[in-house]
Design a protein around this motif. Sequence first.
Motif, mmCIF file in Angstrom:
data_model
loop_
_atom_site.group_PDB
_atom_site.id
_atom_site.type_symbol
_atom_site.label_atom_id
_atom_site.label_comp_id
_atom_site.label_asym_id
_atom_site.label_seq_id
_atom_site.Cartn_x
_atom_site.Cartn_y
_atom_site.Cartn_z
ATOM 1 N N ALA A 30 0.613 -1.336 -0.013
ATOM 2 C CA ALA A 30 -0.120 -0.004 -0.028
ATOM 3 C C ALA A 30 0.938 1.245 0.058
ATOM 4 C CB ALA A 30 -0.991 -0.109 1.342
ATOM 5 N N ASN A 31 0.485 2.213 -0.636
ATOM 6 C CA ASN A 31 0.979 3.651 -0.706
ATOM 7 C C ASN A 31 0.661 4.465 0.436
ATOM 8 O OD1 ASN A 31 2.325 2.862 -3.073
ATOM 9 N ND2 ASN A 31 0.726 3.683 -4.668
ATOM 10 N N ASN A 32 1.652 5.282 0.839
ATOM 11 C CA ASN A 32 1.149 6.342 1.982
ATOM 12 C C ASN A 32 -0.044 7.295 1.190
ATOM 13 O OD1 ASN A 32 1.021 8.518 3.666
ATOM 14 N ND2 ASN A 32 3.136 8.543 3.862
ATOM 15 N N VAL A 33 -1.194 7.067 2.109
ATOM 16 C CA VAL A 33 -2.244 7.935 1.522
ATOM 17 C C VAL A 33 -2.110 9.608 1.848
ATOM 18 C CG1 VAL A 33 -3.866 6.200 1.487
ATOM 19 C CG2 VAL A 33 -3.479 7.382 3.640
ATOM 20 N N GLY A 34 -0.975 9.858 2.625
ATOM 21 C CA GLY A 34 -0.635 11.292 2.861
ATOM 22 C C GLY A 34 -1.068 11.796 4.290
ATOM 23 N N TRP A 35 -1.684 10.870 5.018
ATOM 24 C CA TRP A 35 -2.415 11.461 6.426
ATOM 25 C C TRP A 35 -1.215 11.455 7.490
ATOM 26 C CZ3 TRP A 35 -6.939 7.767 5.751
ATOM 27 C CH2 TRP A 35 -7.762 8.127 4.614
ATOM 28 N N SER A 36 -1.246 12.153 8.608
ATOM 29 C CA SER A 36 -0.688 12.005 9.819
ATOM 30 C C SER A 36 -1.580 11.975 10.834
ATOM 31 C CB SER A 36 0.263 13.478 10.022
ATOM 32 O OG SER A 36 1.077 13.532 9.021
ATOM 33 N N PHE A 37 -1.138 11.385 11.893
ATOM 34 C CA PHE A 37 -2.142 11.118 12.948
ATOM 35 C C PHE A 37 -1.428 11.754 14.130
ATOM 36 C CE2 PHE A 37 -3.235 8.015 10.041
ATOM 37 C CZ PHE A 37 -4.789 7.782 9.980
ATOM 38 N N GLY A 38 -2.156 12.156 15.257
ATOM 39 C CA GLY A 38 -1.603 13.055 16.234
ATOM 40 C C GLY A 38 -2.718 13.916 17.017
ATOM 41 N N GLU A 39 -2.171 14.875 17.639
ATOM 42 C CA GLU A 39 -2.871 15.740 18.540
ATOM 43 C C GLU A 39 -3.622 16.747 17.556
ATOM 44 O OE1 GLU A 39 -3.287 15.929 22.044
ATOM 45 O OE2 GLU A 39 -2.075 14.055 21.916
ATOM 46 N N GLY A 152 -1.114 27.091 6.767
ATOM 47 C CA GLY A 152 -0.245 26.209 5.974
ATOM 48 C C GLY A 152 0.225 24.799 6.830
ATOM 49 N N SER A 153 -0.204 24.983 8.533
ATOM 50 C CA SER A 153 0.131 23.550 9.147
ATOM 51 C C SER A 153 -0.638 22.345 8.991
ATOM 52 C CB SER A 153 0.232 24.237 10.767
ATOM 53 O OG SER A 153 -1.293 24.565 10.964
ATOM 54 N N GLU A 154 0.009 21.226 9.110
ATOM 55 C CA GLU A 154 -0.649 20.289 8.674
ATOM 56 C C GLU A 154 -1.656 19.696 9.598
ATOM 57 O OE1 GLU A 154 0.946 15.410 7.469
ATOM 58 O OE2 GLU A 154 2.291 16.602 8.850
ATOM 59 N N ILE A 155 -2.535 19.172 9.307
ATOM 60 C CA ILE A 155 -3.725 18.739 10.305
ATOM 61 C C ILE A 155 -3.470 17.170 10.765
ATOM 62 C CG2 ILE A 155 -6.126 18.436 10.642
ATOM 63 C CD1 ILE A 155 -6.772 20.665 8.978
ATOM 64 N N ASN A 156 -3.324 16.876 11.672
ATOM 65 C CA ASN A 156 -3.133 15.508 12.158
ATOM 66 C C ASN A 156 -4.676 14.726 12.278
ATOM 67 O OD1 ASN A 156 -0.406 15.389 12.398
ATOM 68 N ND2 ASN A 156 -0.623 16.472 14.619
ATOM 69 N N PHE A 157 -4.891 13.645 11.941
ATOM 70 C CA PHE A 157 -6.045 12.987 12.241
ATOM 71 C C PHE A 157 -5.942 12.253 13.512
ATOM 72 C CE2 PHE A 157 -7.184 11.843 7.344
ATOM 73 C CZ PHE A 157 -7.201 13.326 7.093
ATOM 74 N N ALA A 158 -7.215 11.860 14.005
ATOM 75 C CA ALA A 158 -7.460 11.219 15.497
ATOM 76 C C ALA A 158 -6.925 9.705 15.112
ATOM 77 C CB ALA A 158 -8.778 11.355 15.838
ATOM 78 N N ALA A 159 -6.353 9.065 16.112
ATOM 79 C CA ALA A 159 -5.921 7.698 16.097
ATOM 80 C C ALA A 159 -7.268 7.182 15.778
ATOM 81 C CB ALA A 159 -5.052 7.091 17.222
ATOM 82 N N GLY A 160 -7.505 6.161 14.869
ATOM 83 C CA GLY A 160 -8.473 5.037 14.798
ATOM 84 C C GLY A 160 -9.025 5.179 13.105
#
Length: 184
Positions: A30-39, A152-160
């Motif tokens: 699978a390729n990276n879908v581009g999302w980041s997870f965190g606060e 311009g700051s990245e938005i983290n997604f919630a874990a899950g």
Amino acid sequence: PNRIQPFAMVLRADLLMAKVVEKNYQITSANNVGWSFGEAPAGGVAIDLVSLRWPASKYEATWSKTEKRWLLSNGGVANFAAGGKQLGATTFVIQTVEMSDSIYRSSDGSYTPLSETVGTGTGYILRDGRSFKANWSRPTAEAGTTWSLADGSEINFAAGSVWVALTDSKPEFTLTAPTSPDSK
């Protein structure tokens, strides 16, 4: 047969993988879908409900404080997994895209929409009971989609789990009613 239409919106990964093995198909990682997870970022707007409309459907996501996720329903009817649990996501993505008729048609002859997900655009990231107005970017079909705030700051997604709704219409938000000291 036990699902109401549009039942084609659910992928049976177990059946797909059985077909891959049966036909000896080669698959890649699978390729990276581009999302980041965190606060979560600061800010956002507290909401209880979002409604999305398409010509043949209406979806809603309702924030559950107790489950800490967005519970999904279609046309006012809750969506349930086969095991009886209501479907939902810790992060609900609303991606505004250009839509046009694709080369495919449904059984009634109407066109299946083609959603343009390469390029840039706007949308909303819903997490933790809040909505964040966001910008998306996907430079090529091979690249993942990244999400950022206006600064311009990245938005983290919630874990899950993450659910993505592609739409060309503005969503309707129901804001969380403020609580007064008298209502406690």
